[in-house]
Design a protein around this motif. Structure first.
Motif, PDB file in Angstrom:
ATOM      1  N   SER A 273       3.143  -6.345  -8.407  1.00 33.99           N
ATOM      2  CA  SER A 273       2.205  -5.348  -7.445  1.00 33.99           C
ATOM      3  C   SER A 273       0.734  -6.109  -7.332  1.00 33.99           C
ATOM      4  O   SER A 273       0.447  -6.544  -8.071  1.00 33.99           O
ATOM      5  N   GLN A 302       6.733 -10.113  -0.358  1.00 36.23           N
ATOM      6  CA  GLN A 302       6.112  -8.772  -0.313  1.00 36.23           C
ATOM      7  C   GLN A 302       7.137  -7.717   0.565  1.00 36.23           C
ATOM      8  O   GLN A 302       7.211  -8.185   1.817  1.00 36.23           O
ATOM      9  N   ARG A 303       7.501  -6.892  -0.127  1.00 36.67           N
ATOM     10  CA  ARG A 303       8.546  -5.941   0.465  1.00 36.67           C
ATOM     11  C   ARG A 303       7.949  -4.942   0.972  1.00 36.67           C
ATOM     12  O   ARG A 303       8.540  -4.054   1.894  1.00 36.67           O
ATOM     13  N   ASP A 304       6.822  -4.339   0.573  1.00 37.17           N
ATOM     14  CA  ASP A 304       6.231  -3.182   1.054  1.00 37.17           C
ATOM     15  C   ASP A 304       4.641  -3.260   0.807  1.00 37.17           C
ATOM     16  O   ASP A 304       4.138  -3.997  -0.222  1.00 37.17           O
ATOM     17  N   ALA A 306       1.807   0.072   0.455  1.00 37.65           N
ATOM     18  CA  ALA A 306       1.650   1.323   0.307  1.00 37.65           C
ATOM     19  C   ALA A 306      -0.102   1.944   0.559  1.00 37.65           C
ATOM     20  O   ALA A 306      -0.872   1.112  -0.011  1.00 37.65           O
ATOM     21  N   TYR A 311       0.657   6.002  -2.580  1.00 40.54           N
ATOM     22  CA  TYR A 311       0.924   5.420  -4.088  1.00 40.54           C
ATOM     23  C   TYR A 311       0.912   6.231  -5.121  1.00 40.54           C
ATOM     24  O   TYR A 311       1.530   6.350  -5.813  1.00 40.54           O
ATOM     25  N   GLY A 348       0.338  -3.875  -2.397  1.00 40.05           N
ATOM     26  CA  GLY A 348       1.477  -4.575  -2.104  1.00 40.05           C
ATOM     27  C   GLY A 348       2.709  -4.371  -3.121  1.00 40.05           C
ATOM     28  O   GLY A 348       2.300  -4.382  -4.421  1.00 40.05           O
ATOM     29  N   GLY A 350       6.485  -6.602  -4.539  1.00 35.34           N
ATOM     30  CA  GLY A 350       7.542  -7.304  -4.117  1.00 35.34           C
ATOM     31  C   GLY A 350       8.045  -8.007  -5.096  1.00 35.34           C
ATOM     32  O   GLY A 350       7.962  -7.779  -6.417  1.00 35.34           O
ATOM     33  N   ASP A 367       6.027 -12.315   3.911  1.00 38.41           N
ATOM     34  CA  ASP A 367       6.120 -10.729   4.048  1.00 38.41           C
ATOM     35  C   ASP A 367       7.633 -10.645   4.407  1.00 38.41           C
ATOM     36  O   ASP A 367       8.140 -11.352   5.459  1.00 38.41           O
ATOM     37  N   ARG A 369       9.235  -7.285   5.253  1.00 38.58           N
ATOM     38  CA  ARG A 369       9.350  -5.836   4.926  1.00 38.58           C
ATOM     39  C   ARG A 369      10.486  -5.213   5.794  1.00 38.58           C
ATOM     40  O   ARG A 369      10.716  -3.992   5.704  1.00 38.58           O
ATOM     41  N   HIS A 370      11.105  -6.075   6.527  1.00 40.51           N
ATOM     42  CA  HIS A 370      12.103  -5.389   7.264  1.00 40.51           C
ATOM     43  C   HIS A 370      13.287  -5.280   6.333  1.00 40.51           C
ATOM     44  O   HIS A 370      13.602  -5.612   5.198  1.00 40.51           O
TER      45      HIS A 370
END
Length: 504
Positions: A273, A302-304, A306, A311, A348, A350, A367, A369-370
């Motif tokens: 993170s 990076q997957r997300d 918050a 968070y 972040g 991932g 990124d 994030r999809h």
């Protein structure tokens, strides 16, 4: 208190599970697809109905998976040859009036053809909603499964599972590694992990200590790590998530030190993170974590991202706090105050893939994030292979003389808008239909170039033909095409012709 999970007790427990058919396939067969899916959603009633009159297997499912209190007679029959007195002494069972409940979470975990049992602590739901203990040992959760899917499975000699917890990463490493070492700072985690490994007949070297201290001076072919990466004040409310370091320093520590424990060509995968701050690019932030001067290939995905309030609420609920209780209100306020004082506007999350190399390291932050379905582990292996190929074709001349093939998984999407003369082309987009599903917008000349990438001609000849056919300046077209080609190779949408027909 550390549970007394002796080898004899674990061996008898294994015998009981095998006799009852308490494994991944047996549970699915007993419950059926609908009740099994409902259980995964946290809906126990269909599973309770399916386990009625199901003998020892039904008792074990209700006891360990559904958190039900069962009669002593039924539990004694289900756990034979492990006596109830031994099971209670080991912490596997606790009294509930004249009935018995599970004291530990012991559940089947199956992937592909493998079926294991994992020993961990009961989560908040199975503890009646009470917050978990400070030394709580997580079971197989979303984070650990995401790392399982993101880790490489190529055959190696040695693997280090840093911060093993209940041991799930080491279990998966046993499918492709000759030797496994697992470390943890928590004595309780090591005790449960040892029980997990004994239960599954998996040979793992265990070592206690903080971070990399137990393996100083050693090198490994692969390191996997699900660290206590929660971002916030420097505290250790729960050892499974809190490192005692402030902010994202725990993730930074692992990224900085991990390459020093890799053999040449060795790889590491971890969850991480990082904070987002106004005026600071997250990519610059995580890139600075890498050890200076070291030859390291690094891929940050990076997957997300918050927002702080979401968070904090998520992690407090994860630990079993009632957010409306005085304790929950206090914890949330302290955490959000820290975020505000440190200018944190987002967090972040991932995956990080690292590889030790004697060449100049390649560092890429992306990124992603999809949504996509394919595991990231095979993609990380192929990403590193493509990095090697691009490094070997670093000069413009080397790339232009290469023969490239548009990957079979690359498709072209054309988006048009209505106009006075019918549909007018608006954008062309390349889409990779496997792996992480990369997408790239591309112009008309790029579309034509990729149509010609069938491996017959080197790239420079295709560009010359394209320039001639469309009246473009060849040098200008080449300068524009080189970075595009590199990016498409990096994302597996263009491949070297010598790879065609096999794996990437």
């Amino acid at each position: 208190m550390i549970p007394d999970l002796s080898h004899d007790r674990i061996d008898r427990l294994r015998d009981a599970f095998q006799a009852a058919g308490y494994d991944a396939d047996g549970v699915v067969e007993l419950l059926g697809p609908e009740a099994h899916a409902a259980l995964g959603r946290g809906e126990p009633v269909p599973a309770l109905r399916a386990t009625t009159d199901a003998g020892a297997l039904g008792t074990l499912v209700r006891l360990f998976l559904l958190g039900q209190a069962e009669s002593q007679t039924a539990v004694e029959a289900a756990l034979a040859p492990l006596p109830l007195t031994e099971a209670k002494a080991a912490g596997l069972l606790v009294d509930d009036g004249d009935r018995l409940r599970a004291g530990l979470d012991v559940r089947p975990h199956g992937v592909d053809d493998e079926s294991w049992w994992v020993v961990s602590d009961l989560d908040s739901d199975l503890r009646g909603g009470r917050p978990v203990e400070a030394d709580h040992v997580l079971g197989v959760g979303h984070a650990s499964l995401s790392l399982v899917r993101a880790a490489s499975r190529r055959p190696v000699d040695s693997v280090l599972d840093l911060g093993t917890g209940c041991g799930v990463q080491a279990l998966h490493a046993s499918t492709h590694a000759q030797r496994i070492t697992a470390t943890d700072v928590s004595k309780r985690a090591l005790a449960l992990a040892e029980a997990t490994f004994r239960l599954n007949r998996v040979d793992v070297e265990l070592a206690e200590g903080e971070w990399f201290d137990p393996v100083r001076g050693r090198k490994f072919d692969q390191v996997v790590c699900n660290p206590p990466f929660v971002v916030g004040p420097p505290r250790t409310d729960f050892t499974y998530r809190d490192s005692g370091l402030a902010g994202d320093d725990a993730s930074a520590l692992v990224v900085r030190q991990l390459p020093g424990f890799l053999a040449e060509g060795g790889t590491g995968q971890l969850l991480a993170s990082w904070v987002h701050r106004d005026g600071e690019d997250w990519q610059d932030r995580v890139s600075r974590w890498l050890p200076p001067g070291a030859g390291v290939d690094a891929w940050f995905v990076q997957r997300d991202v918050a927002d702080p309030a979401l968070y904090v609420g998520t992690w407090l609920r994860d630990a079993g706090y009632d957010l409306r209780s005085p304790q929950g209100l206090q914890k949330a306020a302290e955490w959000l105050d820290w975020f505000e004082a440190n200018d944190v506007i987002g967090i972040g999350f991932g995956f990080v893939t690292l590889r030790r190399t004697d060449a100049r390291g390649e560092v890429v932050c992306e990124d992603l994030r999809h949504a996509f379905d394919d595991p990231l582990g095979p993609e990380s292996d192929q990403w590193l292979r493509r990095v090697d190929w691009l490094r070997a074709h670093d000069s413009a001349e080397a790339l232009l003389t290469a023969r490239l093939v548009t990957a079979d998984s690359t498709v072209l999407e054309a988006v048009s808008e209505p106009g006075d003369e019918g549909w007018q082309p608006l954008v062309h987009r390349l889409h990779r239909t496997d792996g992480p599903g990369w997408q790239h917008e591309i112009d008309e000349l790029g579309v034509r170039l990729l149509a010609g990438c069938r491996g017959a001609l080197p790239l420079y000849e295709l560009l010359e033909l394209l320039a001639m056919g469309y009246g473009e300046d060849s040098e200008d077209l080449t300068r524009a095409a080189i970075p595009m080609a590199r990016e498409l190779v990096r994302h597996g949408m263009l491949l070297p012709a010598e790879w065609a027909g096999g794996d990437q």
